[in-house]
Design a protein around this motif. Structure first.
Motif, short mmCIF file in Angstrom:
data_model
loop_
_atom_site.label_atom_id
_atom_site.label_comp_id
_atom_site.label_asym_id
_atom_site.label_seq_id
_atom_site.Cartn_x
_atom_site.Cartn_y
_atom_site.Cartn_z
N LEU A 62 0.84 -1.19 0.00
CA LEU A 62 0.00 0.00 0.00
C LEU A 62 0.88 1.24 0.00
O LEU A 62 1.86 1.31 0.74
N ASP A 63 0.56 2.21 -0.86
CA ASP A 63 1.40 3.42 -0.97
C ASP A 63 0.49 4.62 -1.18
O ASP A 63 0.04 4.90 -2.29
N ASP A 67 -0.75 6.63 -4.63
CA ASP A 67 -2.14 6.68 -5.07
C ASP A 67 -2.64 8.12 -5.15
O ASP A 67 -3.37 8.49 -6.06
N ALA A 68 -2.19 8.99 -4.23
CA ALA A 68 -2.58 10.40 -4.30
C ALA A 68 -2.09 11.04 -5.59
O ALA A 68 -2.80 11.84 -6.21
N ARG A 69 -0.88 10.67 -6.02
CA ARG A 69 -0.32 11.26 -7.25
C ARG A 69 -1.17 10.87 -8.46
O ARG A 69 -1.47 11.71 -9.32
N PHE A 70 -1.57 9.61 -8.54
CA PHE A 70 -2.35 9.18 -9.71
C PHE A 70 -3.78 9.71 -9.65
O PHE A 70 -4.34 10.10 -10.68
N PHE A 71 -4.37 9.75 -8.45
CA PHE A 71 -5.70 10.35 -8.34
C PHE A 71 -5.66 11.83 -8.73
O PHE A 71 -6.57 12.34 -9.37
N ASP A 72 -4.59 12.51 -8.36
CA ASP A 72 -4.47 13.93 -8.69
C ASP A 72 -4.39 14.14 -10.20
O ASP A 72 -4.97 15.09 -10.74
N LEU A 73 -3.68 13.27 -10.90
CA LEU A 73 -3.60 13.38 -12.35
C LEU A 73 -4.98 13.24 -12.98
O LEU A 73 -5.35 13.99 -13.89
N ALA A 74 -5.77 12.26 -12.50
CA ALA A 74 -7.12 12.09 -13.04
C ALA A 74 -8.01 13.27 -12.66
O ALA A 74 -8.85 13.70 -13.45
N CYS A 75 -7.81 13.79 -11.46
CA CYS A 75 -8.61 14.95 -11.02
C CYS A 75 -8.35 16.15 -11.93
O CYS A 75 -9.27 16.91 -12.24
N LYS A 76 -7.11 16.32 -12.36
CA LYS A 76 -6.79 17.43 -13.26
C LYS A 76 -7.55 17.32 -14.57
O LYS A 76 -7.78 18.33 -15.25
N ASP A 77 -7.96 16.10 -14.91
CA ASP A 77 -8.76 15.89 -16.11
C ASP A 77 -10.25 15.79 -15.77
O ASP A 77 -11.04 15.24 -16.54
N ASP A 78 -10.63 16.35 -14.62
CA ASP A 78 -12.03 16.48 -14.20
C ASP A 78 -12.73 15.15 -13.96
O ASP A 78 -13.94 15.01 -14.20
N HIS A 79 -11.99 14.18 -13.43
CA HIS A 79 -12.57 12.90 -13.01
C HIS A 79 -12.92 13.04 -11.53
O HIS A 79 -12.06 12.95 -10.67
N VAL A 86 -8.28 11.74 -4.03
CA VAL A 86 -7.01 12.40 -3.70
C VAL A 86 -7.12 13.07 -2.34
O VAL A 86 -6.16 13.06 -1.54
N GLY A 87 -8.30 13.61 -2.02
CA GLY A 87 -8.50 14.16 -0.68
C GLY A 87 -8.39 13.08 0.38
O GLY A 87 -7.72 13.27 1.40
N GLU A 88 -9.00 11.93 0.14
CA GLU A 88 -8.94 10.83 1.10
C GLU A 88 -7.51 10.33 1.28
O GLU A 88 -7.08 10.03 2.41
N SER A 89 -6.78 10.23 0.18
CA SER A 89 -5.40 9.74 0.26
C SER A 89 -4.51 10.69 1.05
O SER A 89 -3.70 10.27 1.87
N VAL A 90 -4.68 11.97 0.80
CA VAL A 90 -3.87 12.96 1.51
C VAL A 90 -4.19 12.95 3.00
O VAL A 90 -3.30 13.01 3.84
N MET A 91 -5.46 12.82 3.34
CA MET A 91 -5.84 12.82 4.75
C MET A 91 -5.32 11.58 5.48
O MET A 91 -5.21 11.58 6.70
N ALA A 92 -4.98 10.54 4.74
CA ALA A 92 -4.44 9.33 5.36
C ALA A 92 -2.94 9.43 5.63
O ALA A 92 -2.38 8.56 6.31
N LEU A 93 -2.28 10.48 5.12
CA LEU A 93 -0.85 10.63 5.34
C LEU A 93 -0.56 11.03 6.78
O LEU A 93 -1.35 11.70 7.43
N GLN A 94 0.59 10.62 7.27
CA GLN A 94 1.01 10.99 8.61
C GLN A 94 1.65 12.39 8.60
O GLN A 94 2.22 12.82 7.61
#
Length: 203
Positions: A62-63, A67-79, A86-94
């Protein structure tokens, strides 16, 4: 080309789900990666599914940074599901207070998803500005506006979260009155914790 990115992404999904071919997570990752270029053509679904691979740890550890980096790329394309993720992934970071760049990406993901009709992102966006985000990015006006928008829905958890935030702010008396109102809404929607918080306020 965009067609190549889409073909790679769809091929990766077939490998991932075992549709018409045997499941092969490594090959799926390779195909999805080919369809999710950071600096060229990409297929948003490929980036999204690649993010899910790393989020779930399928075939690899698990990384949450990846996953935040790839979700962010898709978000930039309005997915929009990716913007939420990407919000969920970032909030899971320490130690998020020490990662302002990532925190801002997560904030923008939640807010973009919410503002474009992805309702699941609206409560996390309000909570980010209220108390979940790093101190430097918290914004009482944004939090209040977003919580108030949620009060027109049937979301009991939003009512509970809003009320608790209002109480903990050591705010003026009118905020405590508003907390009573929103806890009452939560109680009416079946939330036992809202009922408990309302009883404490009246104690």
């Amino acid at each position: 080309a965009a067609g190549h990115a889409r073909a790679c992404g769809e091929g990766g999904l077939l490998r991932l789900e075992g549709l018409y071919v045997d499941v092969n997570v490594d090959q799926a990752r390779a195909n999805l990666s080919a369809g999710c270029s950071e600096d060229g053509e990409r297929y948003a679904d490929a980036c999204y599914n690649l993010g899910l691979l790393y989020k779930d740890g399928r075939g690899d550890e698990l990384d949450r940074d990846k996953d935040a980096r790839f979700f962010d790329l898709a978000c930039k394309d309005d997915h929009m599901p990716s913007c939420f993720e990407v919000g969920e992934s970032v909030m899971a970071l320490q130690n998020l207070d020490e990662k302002p760049r990532q925190a801002e990406i997560g904030m923008k993901g939640y807010t973009k998803a919410c503002e474009n009709g992805y309702a699941e992102a609206c409560l996390p966006a309000a909570e980010f500005f209220a108390f979940r985000g790093p101190i430097a990015l918290r914004d009482s006006d944004q939090a209040r506006t977003r919580f108030e928008d949620l009060m027109s829905s049937d979301d009991a958890l939003a009512a509970r979260s809003y009320g608790i935030w209002l109480v903990r702010r050591n705010a003026p008396e009118d905020d405590l009155e508003r907390a009573c109102d929103v806890f009452t809404r939560g109680r009416e929607r079946g939330d036992a914790e809202s009922a408990r918080q309302l009883a404490l306020l009246h104690y």
